[in-house]
Enzyme design. Structure first.
Site: not given
Ligand SMILES: Cc1cc2nc3c(=O)[nH]c(=O)nc-3n(C[C@H](O)[C@H](O)[C@H](O)COP(=O)(O)OP(=O)(O)OC[C@H]3O[C@@H](n4cnc5c(N)ncnc54)[C@H](O)[C@@H]3O)c2cc1C
Ligand code: FES
Lengths: 546, 224
Positions: A325, A345
């Site tokens: 990740h 994000r």
């Protein structure tokens, strides 16, 4: 939710943080371009950990002989069993059920509910407690193409491309087509999805999605799903045997899977479970710490299901592909490797290097994002040193610039709390991130009915390979554990109705050992691993493998 | 030499690095954890812990995976607490206040001491969400309790014997299933799929060679 500051930044970090702050307004406006297909290919080949050949080994025994897997996994797949056949009396049956489910995460719980609905006598056995699982930790959300501007076909294309065109089409089709129903099923169980007042689902983008189809329950999406499924399992009074692991599968004389040898994690007592069908739902492998990476996974994520299945002849698919990740916490050290959800994000925070520059589009697919961060920190030397390694900024205050004050507290309270414990207020300060070992893309190969290559052995959840190809998009795993967990529960309970179990055997253990001996493999390692061992640098205590 | 602190695990003294969490410190001291350790990241509630700093009157609670050790910390973990979970059929459950009276009548014995709130490892206003549950305001109870990890520390401190996390769980399921607004676009889509609306399109995609899929993927339109 923000406490006294206990995280201590270095001078270099503080200097750099000022640059990030100064550039924030401009960076927030800036729309970075997406990489071209060629750029991505070169980037991955050069910087993604999956492409580092020295970290892989070719299997010398078993059904995937000749294929490469991570070195740590190879050691476990080719290791010794924890038991020998003569340690276990297969005539003394401790549990006798129609469907045995191994693993109490989201896939196991979904399977149990459906098998129970179908009238089966079903039991869950799990290593820790039910819900101590990766499912509980999922933050970001779950995908489903249920908005008018979206369709299962677009979902298919996003996932197929994001997975490098390697997904098994029939599995991926099932994933996207059953997605809306999976959301409905969860909603009807009482899962609290984020909704607008008129009932419209609040959905966002995830890396690699072309439509906003990420459904969430704040940033406790997995926890909300898991605790609801657990509650339903308990309401149905399905037996849950906790703190007990499967250490070996049992076949019957006809080579069909017919149960498992279980081990009480506290007393080490061995128990025999006989079943007409078995579902492996043991999840992922983050705690193997491939290539020395930290991990976002729960304590029991040690690839046990791959080992159990492999030893009885179930084939693996894409076991050489892992997901790192892009944004694990790089600082402070107490949460090193812990996940910073992609939703940060999705909500507008961008990745910024030590000079305050946005160096990439924040929502490329995960493998591309991770490789890009690694390149920025290593080859380009635009990262910052932390006590455990490197990191660069994820500029969280941008979220409030974009979404308005209060967005962070409302949409990502878990993130705010995680950093708040160390006195870092993510509404006002950026955070440091670096890739962390997150997800096992590959796993046991299944057909659309959920069965592995071994008859009556089903698999569901992160232990499966092939649904996502060689990379998984955010939100497609929570989806897959529900879709394929339910499917496995339905199919395995149906199959159980027509199954007669023959005499039980553990002959496969000796057979596998003989194959290893023939290949010249001599090892002290036993598997499945069950739990990792940590000493945090204290060399005075001698700890053996669990 | 690293900066070390003294901690007391179940009363026994250990010197451990000051930068470790309580969970890490136990492992440093030599424990191999089985119980009391699940997600290692603040989501599962397996690692509920009670501690006191020597000399302090106040007893504190925390999640061991989320809390740094301090000098002279006396630590006892609470890996299990006998909460009461009532069994019910979510398809048939009533959405009125009466359901609480029926399943968790002890909530009406709350004495208002607020020990639960003080004990919450997530910093939630536990007594408040119980008050909402008493009144049958399940939506408010659900919202207030949403971040609960069900560690059970609140219940361990409750003189009325309330199983707060289970009360909240019930309220959230009632809210999510019955009280939250229905999602029309979801129902429509499920129906369309059942009717086979996308079948042909998907079958066609599945047949396409990879080169064509790449073309489609690389040029797909991305919603802003
Ligand atoms: C921090 C984090 C965040 C994530 N965020 C998202 C997200 O936002 N969206 C998304 O789609 N996905 C996300 N994922 C991925 C997703 O949560 C997992 O892939 C998924 O939940 C796995 O479910 P599972 O049921 O297969 O495995 P798990 O939930 O891990 O359950 C496996 C269970 O099996 C038990 N077990 C293991 N070995 C044995 C054994 N030998 N015997 C008995 N029991 C055993 C384990 O202890 C565990 O209880 C995230 C994952 C993590 C770690
Ligand atoms: S181990 Fe899960 S909350 Fe601490």
């Amino acid at each position: 939710m923000v406490e006294k500051r206990t995280a201590i930044y270095t001078e270099e970090m503080l200097e750099s943080m000022k640059k990030v702050e100064a550039a924030r307004a401009a960076n927030a406006e800036f729309e970075p371009r997406r990489m071209t297909a060629e750029e991505k290919e070169t980037l991955l080949a050069t910087y993604h950990p999956d492409y580092k050949q020295s970290e892989f080994r070719v299997l010398e025994i078993g059904v995937n002989k000749g294929e490469k897997v991570p070195t740590e996994l190879a050691a476990l797949l080719q290791a010794n069993s924890r038991i020998t056949a003569d340690q276990v009396d297969l005539n003394k049956i401790d549990y006798d059920v129609d469907v045995l489910i191994i693993g109490g995460g989201g896939a196991g719980a979904s399977a149990a509910i459906e098998a129970h609905k179908n009238g089966a006598n079903v039991m869950i056995v799990t290593k820790l407690r039910i819900g101590d699982a990766n499912t509980m930790m999922a933050e970001g959300g779950i995908q489903a193409a249920d908005k008018p501007n979206d369709s299962p076909a677009i979902h298919y294309l996003d996932a197929f491309g994001g997975g490098h065109f390697a997904a098994k089409p029939e599995l991926l089709k099932k994933l996207v087509c059953d997605a809306p129903e999976a959301i409905q099923w969860l909603n009807d169980l009482g899962v609290e999805f984020d909704k607008m007042p008129d009932g419209t689902m609040v959905t966002t983008h995830g890396g690699g999605t072309s439509r906003k189809r990420m459904h969430a329950a704040k940033d406790y999406s997995g926890a909300e799903i898991m605790r609801t499924l657990r509650d339903e399992v308990l309401n149905r009074q399905i037996p849950v045997v906790d703190f007990t692991s499967a250490v070996e599968l049992i076949l019957d004389e006809n080579g069909k899977c017919a149960g498992a040898v279980l081990m009480n994690m506290e007393t080490r007592e061995l128990l025999v479970a006989r079943a007409k069908t078995v579902i492996l739902a043991t999840g992922g492998a983050g705690r193997l710490h491939y290539q020395g990476f930290p991990t976002s996974n729960h304590y029991g994520a040690t690839a046990d299901g791959l080992v159990l299945g492999y030893r009885v002849g179930a084939k693996l698919l894409y076991a050489d592909t892992l997901q790192y990740h892009p944004t694990g916490a790089a600082f402070p050290e107490q949460i090193y490797g812990a996940l910073v959800t992609e939703k940060v994000r999705s909500l507008g925070a961008k990745l910024v290097n030590k000079n305050g520059e946005v160096f990439m589009h924040p929502l490329e697919t995960r493998d591309v994002s991770a490789a890009s961060i690694i390149r920025e920190c290593t080859a380009r030397d635009n990262g910052l040193a932390t006590s455990d390694g490197l990191g660069l900024w994820l500029d969280t205050p941008m979220i409030e610039l974009k979404g308005g004050e209060g967005t962070i507290e409302k949409r990502i309270p878990a993130m705010m709390r995680m950093f708040g414990k160390y006195g870092i207020d993510i509404r006002k300060e950026p955070i440091l991130v670096y890739p962390t070992l997150h997800y096992q893309n590959g796993g046991l190969d299944i057909a659309a009915d959920g069965m592995t290559g071994v008859e009556n052995l089903y698999a569901a959840g992160e232990v499966v390979g092939g649904i996502h190809g060689r990379n998984r998009l955010m939100g497609n795993s929570l989806l897959d554990i529900i879709v394929f967990g339910r499917n496995a529960g339905q199919q395995a309970s149906e199959k159980a109705k027509s199954t007669e179990v023959g005499a039980l055997t553990l002959d496969h253990i000796a057979k596998f050992a003989a194959e290893a001996a023939e290949a010249g493999i001599a090892t002290e390692v036993v598997s499945p691993k069950l739990l990792p061992v940590y000493d945090h640098g204290n060399k005075n205590v001698v700890k053996e493998a669990f | 030499m690293e900066n070390m602190v003294n901690i007391f695990l179940f009363g026994k003294k250990y010197a451990v690095p000051a930068n470790l969490t309580i969970m890490g410190a136990m492992e440093y001291a030599g424990y191999q954890l089985v119980r009391g350790c699940g997600c290692r990241n603040g989501f599962c509630g397996a690692c509920a812990t009670i501690y006191r700093i020597a000399g302090d009157r106040e007893l504190k609670v925390c999640l061991a995976c989320q809390t740094k050790v301090e000098d002279n910390m006396y630590i006892a973990t609470l890996p299990f607490f006998p909460l009461v979970k009532q069994v019910y059929d979510v398809e048939k459950i009533s959405q009125s206040e009466a359901v609480m009276m029926q399943l968790y009548p002890e909530i009406y014995a709350c004495v208002g001491c607020n020990a639960c709130t003080k004990a919450c490892t997530q910093g939630l206003n536990v007594m408040q969400y119980i008050a909402y549950a008493q009144r049958g305001d399940f939506e408010a109870c659900a919202e207030e309790s949403f971040d609960c990890v069900m560690c059970g520390v609140c219940s361990s401190r409750c003189p009325a014997g309330i199983s707060h996390p289970q009360v909240a769980m019930l309220a959230r399921r009632i809210n999510g299933k019955y009280l939250a607004p229905k999602t029309e676009h979801l129902e429509n889509r499920v129906k369309e799929i059942k009717d086979g609306t996308f079948e042909e399109l998907l079958e066609a995609l599945m047949q396409k060679p990879v080169s064509e899929m790449k073309e489609l993927y690389n040029n797909r339109e991305i919603e802003k």
